[in-house]
Design a protein around this motif. Structure first.
Motif, PDB file in Angstrom:
ATOM      1  N   UNK A   1       0.823  -1.203   0.000  1.00 29.33           N
ATOM      2  CA  UNK A   1       0.000   0.000   0.000  1.00 29.33           C
ATOM      3  C   UNK A   1       0.865   1.265   0.000  1.00 29.33           C
ATOM      4  N   UNK A   2       2.008   1.217   0.670  1.00 31.09           N
ATOM      5  CA  UNK A   2       2.909   2.363   0.698  1.00 31.09           C
ATOM      6  C   UNK A   2       3.777   2.457  -0.546  1.00 31.09           C
ATOM      7  N   UNK A   3       3.642   1.490  -1.465  1.00 33.18           N
ATOM      8  CA  UNK A   3       4.366   1.497  -2.739  1.00 33.18           C
ATOM      9  C   UNK A   3       5.858   1.776  -2.565  1.00 33.18           C
ATOM     10  N   UNK A   4       6.563   1.020  -1.706  1.00 32.64           N
ATOM     11  CA  UNK A   4       7.998   1.285  -1.528  1.00 32.64           C
ATOM     12  C   UNK A   4       8.763   0.979  -2.815  1.00 32.64           C
ATOM     13  N   UNK A   5       9.750   1.795  -3.156  1.00 27.22           N
ATOM     14  CA  UNK A   5      10.544   1.513  -4.361  1.00 27.22           C
ATOM     15  C   UNK A   5      11.217   0.152  -4.314  1.00 27.22           C
ATOM     16  N   UNK A   6      11.637  -0.268  -3.113  1.00 30.39           N
ATOM     17  CA  UNK A   6      12.277  -1.569  -2.942  1.00 30.39           C
ATOM     18  C   UNK A   6      11.393  -2.440  -2.064  1.00 30.39           C
ATOM     19  N   UNK A   7      11.010  -3.614  -2.566  1.00 32.19           N
ATOM     20  CA  UNK A   7      10.163  -4.549  -1.829  1.00 32.19           C
ATOM     21  C   UNK A   7      10.969  -5.784  -1.484  1.00 32.19           C
ATOM     22  N   UNK A   8      10.997  -6.140  -0.201  1.00 31.05           N
ATOM     23  CA  UNK A   8      11.724  -7.304   0.291  1.00 31.05           C
ATOM     24  C   UNK A   8      10.721  -8.336   0.779  1.00 31.05           C
ATOM     25  N   UNK A   9      10.797  -9.556   0.262  1.00 31.22           N
ATOM     26  CA  UNK A   9       9.843 -10.619   0.596  1.00 31.22           C
ATOM     27  C   UNK A   9      10.605 -11.823   1.132  1.00 31.22           C
ATOM     28  N   UNK A  10      10.219 -12.284   2.320  1.00 34.60           N
ATOM     29  CA  UNK A  10      10.881 -13.435   2.936  1.00 34.60           C
ATOM     30  C   UNK A  10       9.939 -14.632   2.882  1.00 34.60           C
ATOM     31  N   UNK A  11      10.233 -15.583   2.016  1.00 40.67           N
ATOM     32  CA  UNK A  11       9.395 -16.775   1.802  1.00 40.67           C
ATOM     33  C   UNK A  11       7.939 -16.378   1.507  1.00 40.67           C
ATOM     34  N   UNK A  12       7.702 -15.620   0.438  1.00 39.58           N
ATOM     35  CA  UNK A  12       6.355 -15.083   0.200  1.00 39.58           C
ATOM     36  C   UNK A  12       5.325 -16.106  -0.249  1.00 39.58           C
ATOM     37  N   UNK A  13       5.754 -17.315  -0.681  1.00 37.64           N
ATOM     38  CA  UNK A  13       4.770 -18.291  -1.164  1.00 37.64           C
ATOM     39  C   UNK A  13       4.486 -19.387  -0.138  1.00 37.64           C
ATOM     40  N   UNK A  14       4.976 -19.219   1.064  1.00 40.69           N
ATOM     41  CA  UNK A  14       4.712 -20.222   2.089  1.00 40.69           C
ATOM     42  C   UNK A  14       3.203 -20.282   2.354  1.00 40.69           C
TER      43      UNK A  14
END
Length: 543
Positions: A439-452
């Motif tokens: 929602x905050x539309x950060x320029x850099x998005x970090x995802x830790x195990x996003x498909x778990x």
């Protein structure tokens, strides 16, 4: 061994039963795989086996569940513990002690087993699951995958006759997942243990299943049958089965070996063709994240050593490596949660994450951690989204009214706005946390195990969102053990080992060079450019 007789489970205020029409029997010494889309009741079914449903979950259970002759209506979970061993999606919620060895011994102490028996079983389990080097480590310092192996080990030391496992390989690297599945195979074949296992990463486990139990939709009765036959009509199936359906193979293949034997004609049809190249970073653009000789120490150990990493606008990078390699630590260093011991981290505009106030940092980077509960606190999905919209506005990010809720509707079309986050499945909570951060539309998005915990359809929706973000110039860095996600979403793969970068290059080059990281399509079609079923489908349509 396990008998469901006309079982349904309904939770208060739910429009449909979480489980309905369950009538089947699991024989002793078989491995059954429970499959189905996210949110169809797989965890409810598993919880009913050990009595957690309804004794702890609430709701109304109709019908009868018996395990080794014990009726779960009259036997509470503690009275089933010597027969049924259960490991849920959340290993942290499973732990009751502080260190690995103590956790492995705790259940046996509760049952009053002799000390020499306890010592022998602890040593056996440490070796079985590759945990011997971690025996004295505090549980809080372990990676998510290491914690999952400890949770499984704490159940195995009890030698249960039935194992109930919810996403047992979701946080494990490919090698560790194979080791755990080999242990389960040994228990089933050599000791006659009955295993009921729910897993979204079907490519890892379906070839080991004696039977598949499909929950096709909320409120629909389970379908039980031969794995290939059930998967032919399942809404979720692994890439090797999707490739078989695309090629018209019958029955559908369940393993890479089986598919490779039938792939000759398909290889000929694809000869001379190449998939479209993945999008890359904007040429000449300044990086969104830059790590130079980054070293991070935690708990007296160097978790990262001399890491060099650059993520540019429009780039999606997969961060891979075995459990404990330092992936989560690297993400948290980029998000400002860890101060570098040596070296440096910079975001766009020269922002140093660990020196930047959170209210300002949110305009540069967003992190979705492995445990989504770190980000969720409201009573409903709608309230979470309203708070995310307000936080984004406070940070100076223009957000359309209902922007977060619209993203949730896209990622989780099956989840109503009034649902409580705690009532969602693990994968649904992760998707909600992702929407909150986006929602905050950060320029850099970090995802830790996003498909778990995500099924294949939800994973495809996630990949679509990530591609759109990259197309708008955002950078995405995702730490994952999901080789299929890396093949679908990432144009570049960085591999960590013992805190150091050991590979960094285009996805097709890095993953195909490693048997552990190669996706199923690459293994079936041999050395070449093909990584995913959509790539193959697009090439065949053009033919």
């Amino acid at each position: 061994m396990i008998r469901f007789s006309g079982v349904s489970v309904t939770y208060p205020e739910a429009a449909l039963p979480a489980l309905a029409g369950a009538d089947f029997e699991v024989p002793e010494g078989e491995l059954w795989l429970v499959v189905g889309p996210s949110g169809v009741g797989k965890s409810t079914l598993l919880g009913a086996v050990c009595g957690l449903v309804p004794h702890f979950s609430g709701g109304t259970l109709r019908g009868r569940v018996t395990v080794a002759g014990r009726d779960t209506r009259t036997h509470r979970p503690r009275e089933m513990a010597d027969v049924v061993g259960t490991v849920g999606q959340d290993p942290l919620g499973h732990f009751v002690t502080d260190t690995v060895e103590d956790e492995l011994a705790y259940g046996m102490e509760s049952l009053g087993l002799p000390r020499d028996t306890m010592r022998r079983r602890v040593e056996e389990t440490l070796d079985l699951l590759g945990l011997h080097e971690l025996r004295d480590r505090p549980l809080a310092t372990l990676s998510g995958g290491q914690q999952q192996r400890v949770a499984l080990g704490s159940v195995l030391t009890l030698h249960p006759r039935v194992l109930v496992l919810d996403e047992p390989t979701s946080a494990l690297d490919p090698g560790a997942a194979e080791e755990v599945l080999a242990v389960l195979q040994r228990l089933v074949h050599d000791l006659g243990t009955t295993v009921l296992l729910a897993e979204h990463r079907l490519e890892r486990v379906v070839q080991y299943a004696d039977r598949v139990l499909l929950l096709p939709a909320p409120g629909a009765p389970p379908v039980v049958g031969d794995p290939a036959e059930v998967l032919s009509r399942s809404p979720v199936r692994p890439p090797v089965a999707e490739l078989g359906a695309l090629a018209g193979w019958r029955p559908l293949p369940l393993s890479v070996r089986e598919a490779r034997r039938r792939a000759g004609a398909l290889r000929e049809r694809l000869a001379g063709r190449r998939p479209a190249p993945p999008p890359g970073p904007a040429p000449g653009a300044a990086p969104l994240a830059l790590a130079r000789r980054l070293t991070v120490r935690r708990g007296g150990s160097e978790v990262l050593r001399g890491v060099e990493l650059r993520v540019g606008p429009g780039e999606t990078v997969a961060l891979m490596g075995r459990n404990g390699a330092g992936k989560s630590t690297l993400l948290r260093a980029l998000a400002g949660a860890h101060r570098p011991t040596a070296g440096s981290v910079e975001l766009a505009g020269g922002v140093v994450p660990h020196r930047t106030p959170p209210a300002r940092l949110v305009r540069h980077v967003g992190l979705v951690p492995q445990d989504p509960r770190d980000l969720l606190f409201a009573e409903t999905v709608a309230a979470e989204c309203a708070a995310a919209d307000a936080d984004a506005a406070a940070a100076g990010v223009p957000v359309a009214p209902g922007g977060c809720l619209a993203l949730v509707a896209r990622l989780l079309p099956e989840v109503p706005p009034g649902a409580h986050p705690r009532d969602l499945s693990e994968g649904q909570r992760l998707a909600l946390a992702l929407a909150v951060v986006l929602t905050s539309a950060p320029p850099l998005l970090l995802l830790d195990e996003p498909t778990r915990g995500l099924d294949y359809a939800a994973k495809a929706r996630l990949v679509g969102v990530l591609r759109e973000l990259a197309g708008r110039g955002h950078g995405v860095l995702l730490a994952t053990h999901d080789v299929e996600l890396a093949a679908e979403a990432a144009g570049r793969v960085v591999v960590l080992a013992e805190g150091e970068v050991v590979a960094d290059g285009p996805t097709a080059e890095v993953v195909v060079a490693s048997p552990a990281f190669a996706p199923q399509v690459a293994k079936v079609l041999g050395a070449g450019p093909w990584l995913t079923v959509p790539q193959v489908a697009a090439a065949l349509e053009e033919a």
